[in-house]
Design a protein around this motif. Structure first.
Motif, PDB file in Angstrom:
ATOM      1  N   ALA A 184      10.518 -11.000  15.649  1.00  0.00           N
ATOM      2  CA  ALA A 184      11.717 -10.174  15.459  1.00  0.00           C
ATOM      3  C   ALA A 184      11.890  -9.707  14.015  1.00  0.00           C
ATOM      4  O   ALA A 184      12.456  -8.647  13.772  1.00  0.00           O
ATOM      5  CB  ALA A 184      12.954 -10.943  15.910  1.00  0.00           C
ATOM      6  N   VAL A 185      11.396 -10.462  13.044  1.00  0.00           N
ATOM      7  CA  VAL A 185      11.593 -10.116  11.634  1.00  0.00           C
ATOM      8  C   VAL A 185      10.504  -9.193  11.083  1.00  0.00           C
ATOM      9  O   VAL A 185      10.551  -8.799   9.926  1.00  0.00           O
ATOM     10  CB  VAL A 185      11.671 -11.384  10.755  1.00  0.00           C
ATOM     11  CG1 VAL A 185      12.891 -12.208  11.118  1.00  0.00           C
ATOM     12  CG2 VAL A 185      10.394 -12.201  10.872  1.00  0.00           C
ATOM     13  N   VAL A 186       9.526  -8.829  11.907  1.00  0.00           N
ATOM     14  CA  VAL A 186       8.409  -7.995  11.453  1.00  0.00           C
ATOM     15  C   VAL A 186       8.634  -6.544  11.863  1.00  0.00           C
ATOM     16  O   VAL A 186       8.920  -6.253  13.019  1.00  0.00           O
ATOM     17  CB  VAL A 186       7.064  -8.508  12.029  1.00  0.00           C
ATOM     18  CG1 VAL A 186       5.928  -7.591  11.619  1.00  0.00           C
ATOM     19  CG2 VAL A 186       6.792  -9.929  11.568  1.00  0.00           C
ATOM     20  N   ASP A 187       8.472  -5.649  10.900  1.00  0.00           N
ATOM     21  CA  ASP A 187       8.580  -4.210  11.158  1.00  0.00           C
ATOM     22  C   ASP A 187       7.172  -3.654  11.343  1.00  0.00           C
ATOM     23  O   ASP A 187       6.385  -3.622  10.406  1.00  0.00           O
ATOM     24  CB  ASP A 187       9.272  -3.530   9.971  1.00  0.00           C
ATOM     25  CG  ASP A 187       9.404  -2.021  10.133  1.00  0.00           C
ATOM     26  OD1 ASP A 187       8.927  -1.468  11.152  1.00  0.00           O
ATOM     27  OD2 ASP A 187       9.977  -1.390   9.239  1.00  0.00           O
ATOM     28  N   ASN A 188       6.847  -3.237  12.536  1.00  0.00           N
ATOM     29  CA  ASN A 188       5.545  -2.636  12.847  1.00  0.00           C
ATOM     30  C   ASN A 188       5.661  -1.127  13.061  1.00  0.00           C
ATOM     31  O   ASN A 188       4.765  -0.511  13.633  1.00  0.00           O
ATOM     32  CB  ASN A 188       4.947  -3.273  14.106  1.00  0.00           C
ATOM     33  CG  ASN A 188       4.424  -4.666  13.861  1.00  0.00           C
ATOM     34  OD1 ASN A 188       3.601  -4.883  12.991  1.00  0.00           O
ATOM     35  ND2 ASN A 188       4.919  -5.631  14.624  1.00  0.00           N
ATOM     36  N   SER A 189       6.740  -0.527  12.573  1.00  0.00           N
ATOM     37  CA  SER A 189       6.986   0.883  12.880  1.00  0.00           C
ATOM     38  C   SER A 189       6.271   1.865  11.951  1.00  0.00           C
ATOM     39  O   SER A 189       6.181   3.048  12.257  1.00  0.00           O
ATOM     40  CB  SER A 189       8.495   1.172  12.846  1.00  0.00           C
ATOM     41  OG  SER A 189       8.999   1.050  11.530  1.00  0.00           O
ATOM     42  N   TYR A 190       5.756   1.401  10.829  1.00  0.00           N
ATOM     43  CA  TYR A 190       5.086   2.288   9.876  1.00  0.00           C
ATOM     44  C   TYR A 190       3.645   2.554  10.320  1.00  0.00           C
ATOM     45  O   TYR A 190       3.118   1.885  11.201  1.00  0.00           O
ATOM     46  CB  TYR A 190       5.115   1.690   8.465  1.00  0.00           C
ATOM     47  CG  TYR A 190       4.387   0.370   8.359  1.00  0.00           C
ATOM     48  CD1 TYR A 190       3.047   0.326   7.991  1.00  0.00           C
ATOM     49  CD2 TYR A 190       5.018  -0.834   8.655  1.00  0.00           C
ATOM     50  CE1 TYR A 190       2.361  -0.867   7.919  1.00  0.00           C
ATOM     51  CE2 TYR A 190       4.342  -2.031   8.585  1.00  0.00           C
ATOM     52  CZ  TYR A 190       3.020  -2.042   8.214  1.00  0.00           C
ATOM     53  OH  TYR A 190       2.338  -3.233   8.158  1.00  0.00           O
ATOM     54  N   ASP A 191       3.001   3.520   9.687  1.00  0.00           N
ATOM     55  CA  ASP A 191       1.607   3.842  10.008  1.00  0.00           C
ATOM     56  C   ASP A 191       0.616   3.284   8.993  1.00  0.00           C
ATOM     57  O   ASP A 191      -0.479   2.873   9.359  1.00  0.00           O
ATOM     58  CB  ASP A 191       1.426   5.361  10.118  1.00  0.00           C
ATOM     59  CG  ASP A 191       2.136   5.908  11.337  1.00  0.00           C
ATOM     60  OD1 ASP A 191       1.662   5.642  12.455  1.00  0.00           O
ATOM     61  OD2 ASP A 191       3.170   6.580  11.173  1.00  0.00           O
ATOM     62  N   PHE A 192       0.983   3.289   7.709  1.00  0.00           N
ATOM     63  CA  PHE A 192       0.104   2.763   6.662  1.00  0.00           C
ATOM     64  C   PHE A 192       0.899   1.963   5.658  1.00  0.00           C
ATOM     65  O   PHE A 192       2.044   2.299   5.339  1.00  0.00           O
ATOM     66  CB  PHE A 192      -0.619   3.892   5.905  1.00  0.00           C
ATOM     67  CG  PHE A 192      -1.717   4.535   6.689  1.00  0.00           C
ATOM     68  CD1 PHE A 192      -2.964   3.932   6.802  1.00  0.00           C
ATOM     69  CD2 PHE A 192      -1.500   5.731   7.328  1.00  0.00           C
ATOM     70  CE1 PHE A 192      -3.969   4.526   7.532  1.00  0.00           C
ATOM     71  CE2 PHE A 192      -2.494   6.341   8.063  1.00  0.00           C
ATOM     72  CZ  PHE A 192      -3.741   5.730   8.163  1.00  0.00           C
TER      73      PHE A 192
END
Length: 128
Positions: free
Chosen positions: A78-86
Protein backbone atom coordinates in the motif's frame (compact mmCIF):
# COMPACT_ATOMS: atom_id res chain seq x y z
CA UNK A 1 49.63 -27.65 22.33
CA UNK A 2 45.97 -28.07 23.35
CA UNK A 3 45.87 -24.43 24.41
CA UNK A 4 47.31 -23.34 21.03
CA UNK A 5 44.75 -25.37 19.06
CA UNK A 6 41.91 -24.16 21.25
CA UNK A 7 43.08 -20.55 20.83
CA UNK A 8 43.18 -20.99 17.03
CA UNK A 9 39.65 -22.41 17.00
CA UNK A 10 38.34 -19.53 19.11
CA UNK A 11 40.14 -16.99 16.91
CA UNK A 12 38.74 -18.53 13.71
CA UNK A 13 35.25 -18.59 15.17
CA UNK A 14 35.44 -14.92 16.15
CA UNK A 15 36.89 -13.89 12.78
CA UNK A 16 34.28 -15.82 10.82
CA UNK A 17 31.45 -14.22 12.78
CA UNK A 18 32.91 -10.76 12.17
CA UNK A 19 33.27 -11.23 8.43
CA UNK A 20 29.81 -12.76 8.03
CA UNK A 21 28.19 -9.45 9.03
CA UNK A 22 27.75 -7.78 5.67
CA UNK A 23 26.78 -4.13 5.62
CA UNK A 24 25.28 -2.54 2.51
CA UNK A 25 27.67 -0.49 0.43
CA UNK A 26 26.85 3.24 0.57
CA UNK A 27 26.25 4.95 -2.75
CA UNK A 28 28.85 7.45 -3.88
CA UNK A 29 28.21 11.11 -3.38
CA UNK A 30 26.70 13.18 -0.60
CA UNK A 31 23.79 14.50 -2.68
CA UNK A 32 21.08 12.32 -4.23
CA UNK A 33 18.73 13.63 -6.93
CA UNK A 34 15.70 11.38 -7.53
CA UNK A 35 13.47 12.15 -10.50
CA UNK A 36 10.23 10.31 -11.29
CA UNK A 37 8.76 10.63 -14.79
CA UNK A 38 5.20 9.87 -15.85
CA UNK A 39 4.81 9.38 -19.61
CA UNK A 40 1.06 9.11 -20.01
CA UNK A 41 0.00 8.26 -23.54
CA UNK A 42 3.52 7.56 -24.86
CA UNK A 43 4.28 4.47 -26.95
CA UNK A 44 6.77 1.83 -25.89
CA UNK A 45 9.06 3.04 -28.69
CA UNK A 46 8.94 6.60 -27.34
CA UNK A 47 9.70 5.30 -23.84
CA UNK A 48 12.67 3.29 -25.15
CA UNK A 49 14.05 6.37 -26.92
CA UNK A 50 13.53 8.45 -23.77
CA UNK A 51 15.45 5.91 -21.70
CA UNK A 52 18.36 5.87 -24.15
CA UNK A 53 18.45 9.67 -24.24
CA UNK A 54 18.48 9.72 -20.43
CA UNK A 55 21.32 7.19 -20.24
CA UNK A 56 23.35 9.12 -22.83
CA UNK A 57 22.92 12.47 -21.13
CA UNK A 58 23.79 11.19 -17.64
CA UNK A 59 26.91 9.47 -18.95
CA UNK A 60 27.92 12.80 -20.53
CA UNK A 61 27.49 14.81 -17.35
CA UNK A 62 30.68 16.20 -15.85
CA UNK A 63 29.11 16.22 -12.39
CA UNK A 64 27.16 12.96 -11.94
CA UNK A 65 29.02 10.44 -9.76
CA UNK A 66 26.64 7.51 -10.06
CA UNK A 67 23.24 6.83 -11.55
CA UNK A 68 20.38 4.41 -11.61
CA UNK A 69 17.65 4.36 -14.24
CA UNK A 70 14.74 2.05 -13.58
CA UNK A 71 11.06 1.37 -13.91
CA UNK A 72 8.53 0.46 -11.21
CA UNK A 73 9.37 -2.84 -9.56
CA UNK A 74 5.71 -3.75 -9.21
CA UNK A 75 6.00 -4.34 -5.50
CA UNK A 76 2.53 -4.85 -4.09
CA UNK A 77 2.39 -2.81 -0.90
CA UNK A 78 0.00 0.00 0.00
CA UNK A 79 2.88 2.43 0.66
CA UNK A 80 4.55 1.87 -2.75
CA UNK A 81 3.78 4.13 -5.70
CA UNK A 82 4.10 2.17 -8.96
CA UNK A 83 2.34 4.79 -11.09
CA UNK A 84 5.44 6.40 -12.65
CA UNK A 85 7.19 5.18 -15.81
CA UNK A 86 10.86 5.94 -15.05
CA UNK A 87 12.97 6.66 -12.00
CA UNK A 88 16.30 8.41 -12.36
CA UNK A 89 18.63 8.57 -9.38
CA UNK A 90 21.79 10.59 -9.82
CA UNK A 91 24.33 11.23 -7.09
CA UNK A 92 26.74 14.12 -6.79
CA UNK A 93 29.72 14.85 -4.56
CA UNK A 94 27.96 17.89 -3.12
CA UNK A 95 25.04 20.27 -3.47
CA UNK A 96 27.39 22.63 -5.31
CA UNK A 97 28.02 19.99 -7.99
CA UNK A 98 24.28 19.29 -8.21
CA UNK A 99 23.65 23.01 -8.73
CA UNK A 100 26.27 23.08 -11.49
CA UNK A 101 24.61 20.04 -13.11
CA UNK A 102 21.30 21.92 -13.16
CA UNK A 103 22.93 24.52 -15.44
CA UNK A 104 25.02 22.03 -17.42
CA UNK A 105 24.30 22.23 -21.15
CA UNK A 106 23.86 18.46 -21.58
CA UNK A 107 21.18 18.52 -18.85
CA UNK A 108 19.40 21.52 -20.37
CA UNK A 109 19.51 19.87 -23.80
CA UNK A 110 17.97 16.67 -22.39
CA UNK A 111 15.12 18.63 -20.80
CA UNK A 112 14.46 20.55 -24.00
CA UNK A 113 14.55 17.38 -26.13
CA UNK A 114 12.26 15.30 -23.90
CA UNK A 115 9.92 17.76 -22.17
CA UNK A 116 7.08 16.88 -24.53
CA UNK A 117 7.29 13.19 -23.60
CA UNK A 118 6.56 13.34 -19.89
CA UNK A 119 3.20 14.38 -18.52
CA UNK A 120 4.35 14.70 -14.90
CA UNK A 121 7.67 15.02 -13.12
CA UNK A 122 8.42 14.69 -9.40
CA UNK A 123 11.82 15.39 -7.85
CA UNK A 124 13.22 14.47 -4.45
CA UNK A 125 16.65 15.74 -3.39
CA UNK A 126 18.51 14.67 -0.27
CA UNK A 127 21.88 15.30 1.34
CA UNK A 128 23.90 13.07 3.59
Amino acid sequence: MKTYILSCIVLLTVLSSCTSTKLPRPISGDFAHIVLFWMEGQSEAAKATFRKDMEDFIRSSAYAQSMHIGTPAGTDRAVVDNSYDFCLIVTFASKIEHDQYQKEQVHLDFIEKTKGLWSKLQIYDSVR
